[in-house]
Design a protein around this motif. Structure first.
Motif, mmCIF file in Angstrom:
data_model
loop_
_atom_site.group_PDB
_atom_site.id
_atom_site.type_symbol
_atom_site.label_atom_id
_atom_site.label_comp_id
_atom_site.label_asym_id
_atom_site.label_seq_id
_atom_site.Cartn_x
_atom_site.Cartn_y
_atom_site.Cartn_z
ATOM 1 N N UNK A 236 0.747 -1.183 0.021
ATOM 2 C CA UNK A 236 -0.007 0.036 -0.045
ATOM 3 C C UNK A 236 0.778 1.031 -0.006
ATOM 4 N N UNK A 237 0.494 2.067 -0.885
ATOM 5 C CA UNK A 237 1.292 3.537 -0.932
ATOM 6 C C UNK A 237 0.586 4.563 -1.116
ATOM 7 N N UNK A 238 0.705 5.694 -0.416
ATOM 8 C CA UNK A 238 0.048 7.006 -0.642
ATOM 9 C C UNK A 238 0.930 8.111 -0.381
ATOM 10 N N UNK A 239 1.339 8.972 -1.250
ATOM 11 C CA UNK A 239 2.177 10.072 -1.016
ATOM 12 C C UNK A 239 2.175 10.888 -2.534
ATOM 13 N N UNK A 240 3.335 11.396 -2.393
ATOM 14 C CA UNK A 240 3.678 12.232 -3.882
ATOM 15 C C UNK A 240 3.933 11.329 -4.783
ATOM 16 N N UNK A 241 3.544 11.828 -6.316
ATOM 17 C CA UNK A 241 3.886 10.990 -7.434
ATOM 18 C C UNK A 241 5.053 10.262 -7.480
ATOM 19 N N UNK A 242 6.286 10.975 -7.422
ATOM 20 C CA UNK A 242 7.597 10.250 -7.402
ATOM 21 C C UNK A 242 7.486 9.064 -6.622
ATOM 22 N N UNK A 243 7.352 9.339 -5.450
ATOM 23 C CA UNK A 243 7.311 8.098 -4.445
ATOM 24 C C UNK A 243 6.528 6.911 -4.863
ATOM 25 N N UNK A 244 5.219 7.257 -5.451
ATOM 26 C CA UNK A 244 4.410 6.138 -5.900
ATOM 27 C C UNK A 244 4.869 5.450 -7.210
ATOM 28 N N UNK A 245 5.478 6.305 -8.082
ATOM 29 C CA UNK A 245 6.134 5.979 -8.962
ATOM 30 C C UNK A 245 7.435 4.878 -8.673
ATOM 31 N N UNK A 246 8.195 5.267 -7.747
ATOM 32 C CA UNK A 246 9.219 4.495 -7.554
ATOM 33 C C UNK A 246 8.785 3.091 -6.826
ATOM 34 N N UNK A 247 7.719 2.968 -6.042
ATOM 35 C CA UNK A 247 7.290 1.774 -5.502
ATOM 36 C C UNK A 247 6.782 0.977 -6.551
#
Length: 358
Positions: A236-247
């Motif tokens: 599960x990931x929620x946050x800024x776009x770059x963080x979500x893309x990295x996950x």
């Protein structure tokens, strides 16, 4: 000056009553009157996106991080909710903003949200921080949940800053269940991370929580956090776009990815193609150029079409699509709702023509 005769007064009153009845029937037949009615006028009508709101009273307000306040919103007969759900707050100005519920689902007397002040935002968070104090009444729709917690043998949670709010109730739930879980929690500074003390206590047993403050250690390493995730793990990931893309890029094989974004893909996409939108009720057609949203084009012809967030979250601008292939770019509608409706602020057309029930 002679007074009207009683018979004249009765006739006038009767005519007024008949006119009101006729107008009421006309509006019931076509909610967008004086436009011509369709057989099944449904635009602006939805069991899920009802315009009905419920009153909530701010009974507690507490700073929980730099620029973040926790609000307890009390009400009566509140619908139940599950981790991952969010609430539509209708602010005193009329703006509609979405905030994740971060309290206890077992608390049926109030909802808890924790909005962050966005200095360069569009005014919603500033209104919350400026005007919502203890004793203030607001109205709300929901809750709704597009980010539900699924059953899994193990979990990895990744949160960036205020992205912790939908994840916090999940952490409480999986910790109480005894499930295996880990959390990577990042932000600009430790002081900017909401609910940090509670989260570190939840993960004190087994070193489950990794906190990364950018001013101390740089950005979170999503790949490292996922390196040991076994097949079947729910991420599960929620946050800024770059963080979500990295996950998403580092997701191991066999793991499921669950996302909740702060913003939807923009409707004004410079790389998109132009297309026509027929407004069936009004009998007009508007051109949506490549760099414009459907909402902007439609409102030139129909200025009263409602909207609020312009990011694909609140559903205020949802309209029924009668013909055409929809390019959905929102973070709100269910699969069933996407079959015949769209959010005008972000979604587009996959072809060269759409027909709306407007």
């Amino acid at each position: 000056m002679a007074l009207p005769r009683p018979r004249t007064l009765v006739l006038v009153a009767g005519a007024v009553v008949l006119a009101r009845r006729a107008l009421r029937r006309r509006i019931e037949t076509s909610p967008l009157w004086p436009m011509p009615a369709l057989d099944v006028p449904v635009s602006g009508y939805s069991e899920r996106r009802s315009t009905t709101t419920r009153p909530l009273l701010v009974t507690e307000r507490e700073p929980v991080a730099d620029g973040v306040v926790r609000l307890r919103l009390a009400g009566e007969d509140l619908p139940a909710w599950q981790p991952g759900a969010h609430l539509d707050l209708v602010l005193p100005s009329g703006l509609v903003r979405q905030y994740s519920l971060c309290g206890d689902p077992a608390d049926r007397d109030a909802y808890t949200v924790a909005p962050r002040l966005v200095e360069d935002g569009r005014g919603g968070s500033r209104e919350v921080h400026t005007h919502l104090h203890e004793g203030t009444e607001v109205r709300a729709r929901g809750p709704r949940n597009r980010f539900p917690l699924v059953e899994a043998p193990a979990y990895v949670f990744v949160a960036g800053g205020i992205g912790i709010t939908p994840i916090l109730p999940m952490l409480r739930a999986v910790a109480a269940s005894g499930a295996d879980w880990r959390l990577l929690y990042g932000g600009r500074t430790r002081a900017s991370l909401p609910f940090l003390d509670e989260i570190e206590k939840l993960g004190a047993d087994g070193g489950r929580v990794t906190v990364v403050a950018e001013d101390e250690a740089g950005r979170p390493d999503a790949a490292a956090a996922l390196a040991q995730a076994a097949p079947g793990t729910a991420v599960y990931v929620c946050g800024p776009g770059p963080l979500m893309d990295a996950v998403a890029a580092a997701l191991p094989d066999g793991c499921s990815l669950h996302l909740e974004r702060f913003t939807a893909a923009t409707g004004a996409d410079p790389a998109a193609t132009s297309f026509d939108v027929e407004l069936r009720r009004s009998g007009s057609t508007v051109r949506v150029e490549a760099g414009r949203s459907v909402l902007a084009a439609v409102r030139e012809a129909l200025p009263y079409v409602p909207y609020s967030c312009e990011q694909g979250f609140c559903g205020t601008c949802r309209q029924r699509v009668l013909e055409g292939a929809i390019d959905h770019r929102d973070e709100l509608l269910t699969d069933a709702e996407r079959e015949d409706s769209m959010l005008l602020c972000v979604s587009r057309c996959r072809g060269d023509r759409l027909v709306l029930d407007l």
